[in-house]
Design an enzyme around this catalytic site. Structure first.
Site, mmCIF file in Angstrom:
data_model
loop_
_atom_site.group_PDB
_atom_site.id
_atom_site.type_symbol
_atom_site.label_atom_id
_atom_site.label_comp_id
_atom_site.label_asym_id
_atom_site.label_seq_id
_atom_site.Cartn_x
_atom_site.Cartn_y
_atom_site.Cartn_z
ATOM 1 N N GLY A 81 -8.192 25.536 21.727
ATOM 2 C CA GLY A 81 -7.677 24.478 22.579
ATOM 3 C C GLY A 81 -8.754 23.434 22.768
ATOM 4 O O GLY A 81 -9.943 23.700 22.591
ATOM 5 N N GLN A 86 -13.131 16.510 26.431
ATOM 6 C CA GLN A 86 -14.080 17.123 25.493
ATOM 7 C C GLN A 86 -14.347 16.240 24.277
ATOM 8 O O GLN A 86 -15.243 16.546 23.480
ATOM 9 C CB GLN A 86 -13.579 18.495 25.049
ATOM 10 C CG GLN A 86 -13.574 19.527 26.179
ATOM 11 C CD GLN A 86 -13.146 20.886 25.695
ATOM 12 O OE1 GLN A 86 -11.956 21.196 25.650
ATOM 13 N NE2 GLN A 86 -14.126 21.704 25.311
ATOM 14 N N LEU A 133 -15.864 25.084 23.662
ATOM 15 C CA LEU A 133 -16.463 24.216 22.660
ATOM 16 C C LEU A 133 -17.495 23.275 23.267
ATOM 17 O O LEU A 133 -18.359 22.762 22.555
ATOM 18 C CB LEU A 133 -15.375 23.417 21.935
ATOM 19 C CG LEU A 133 -14.306 24.245 21.215
ATOM 20 C CD1 LEU A 133 -13.327 23.327 20.495
ATOM 21 C CD2 LEU A 133 -14.920 25.241 20.257
ATOM 22 N N GLU A 175 -7.893 25.181 29.532
ATOM 23 C CA GLU A 175 -7.766 23.754 29.234
ATOM 24 C C GLU A 175 -7.356 22.959 30.473
ATOM 25 O O GLU A 175 -7.832 21.832 30.674
ATOM 26 C CB GLU A 175 -6.758 23.536 28.101
ATOM 27 C CG GLU A 175 -7.101 24.230 26.794
ATOM 28 C CD GLU A 175 -8.520 23.947 26.312
ATOM 29 O OE1 GLU A 175 -9.061 22.850 26.613
ATOM 30 O OE2 GLU A 175 -9.094 24.819 25.653
ATOM 31 N N HIS A 178 -10.314 22.089 32.554
ATOM 32 C CA HIS A 178 -11.049 20.920 32.064
ATOM 33 C C HIS A 178 -10.518 19.624 32.679
ATOM 34 O O HIS A 178 -11.297 18.723 33.014
ATOM 35 C CB HIS A 178 -10.938 20.825 30.543
ATOM 36 C CG HIS A 178 -11.959 21.612 29.797
ATOM 37 N ND1 HIS A 178 -13.317 21.412 29.938
ATOM 38 C CD2 HIS A 178 -11.831 22.607 28.873
ATOM 39 C CE1 HIS A 178 -13.979 22.232 29.158
ATOM 40 N NE2 HIS A 178 -13.108 22.975 28.497
#
Length: 220
Positions: A81, A86, A133, A175, A178
């Site tokens: 994801g 990001q 990530l 996600e 985030h």
């Protein structure tokens, strides 16, 4: 070291795209075929620590291009994801290509998502390994609920409802965090957060090198 949240996507005949079952789907999503690789932001950058803005311009070429780029960037980084902040875009949007614990592959994007979790009396927390990530090379155990439903829109403004269980539920929660300006580090104790940052310091250059190699293979 590969972390479970960043594992590669298996080719699986059981696929749900935008929450709906499909008969066949390629290993590399069509969006990734059209996209370009963007730089992934790293924890400590301001864009990752502030809430994202609501997407108000739907059905635009710019939004479609952003989603395409996010899919390819996620693929190059071996992610399950990726949220818009990001790739340094502070909008409420994420993409995903993630299996659940039953072997079903879930692929899609969701704009302005709202996450529904089970009531406290019925929810079950699962401790499992999680990476990010934007925290390259690190992974820690994080408690998440085993079920989650994300409700939002697709890039053209059509309603989307995506239900996740197990590992995919974890992805949806990760996600969505985030988009509120949080990473999984915010859910750790001070000791575990320090350990994760140490892992990142030791391994990040190796992770960046692997991403560069994969991007080069794709001519990016």
């Amino acid at each position: 070291m590969p972390v479970r949240y960043e594992r590669s996507r298996p080719a699986d005949r059981r696929v749900r795209v935008q929450g709906r079952p499909v008969d066949t789907f390629p290993a590399l999503p069509p969006e990734a075929e059209r996209g370009s690789v963007r730089r992934i932001t790293v924890v400590g950058e301001e864009v990752l620590s502030r809430p994202c803005r609501v997407v108000t311009e739907l059905g635009t070429p710019e939004l479609s291009a952003l989603i395409d780029d996010m899919f390819l960037t996620m693929y190059v980084a071996d992610g399950a994801g990726l949220a818009a902040n990001q790739v340094d875009v502070g909008l409420r949007l994420f993409v995903y290509d993630c299996p659940d614990d039953h072997g079903i592959r879930h692929v899609g994007h969701i704009v302005n998502p709202v996450l529904d979790l089970p009531d406290p009396g019925s929810r079950r927390l699962i401790d499992d390994f999680e990476g990010c990530l934007s925290v390259p090379g690190a992974g820690m155990t994080v408690p998440r609920t085993d079920r989650a439903v994300a409700r939002g829109l697709d890039k053209d403004g059509n309603p989307v409802v995506v239900e996740g269980t197990g590992y995919f539920a974890r992805c949806l929660q990760h996600e969505t965090d985030h988009l509120f300006g949080h990473t999984y580090l915010d859910r750790l104790s001070k000791r575990d957060r320090k350990d994760a940052l140490r892992q990142m310091a030791e391994r990040r250059e190796d992770v960046f090198a692997q991403r560069s190699i994969k991007a080069a293979r794709l001519g990016q």
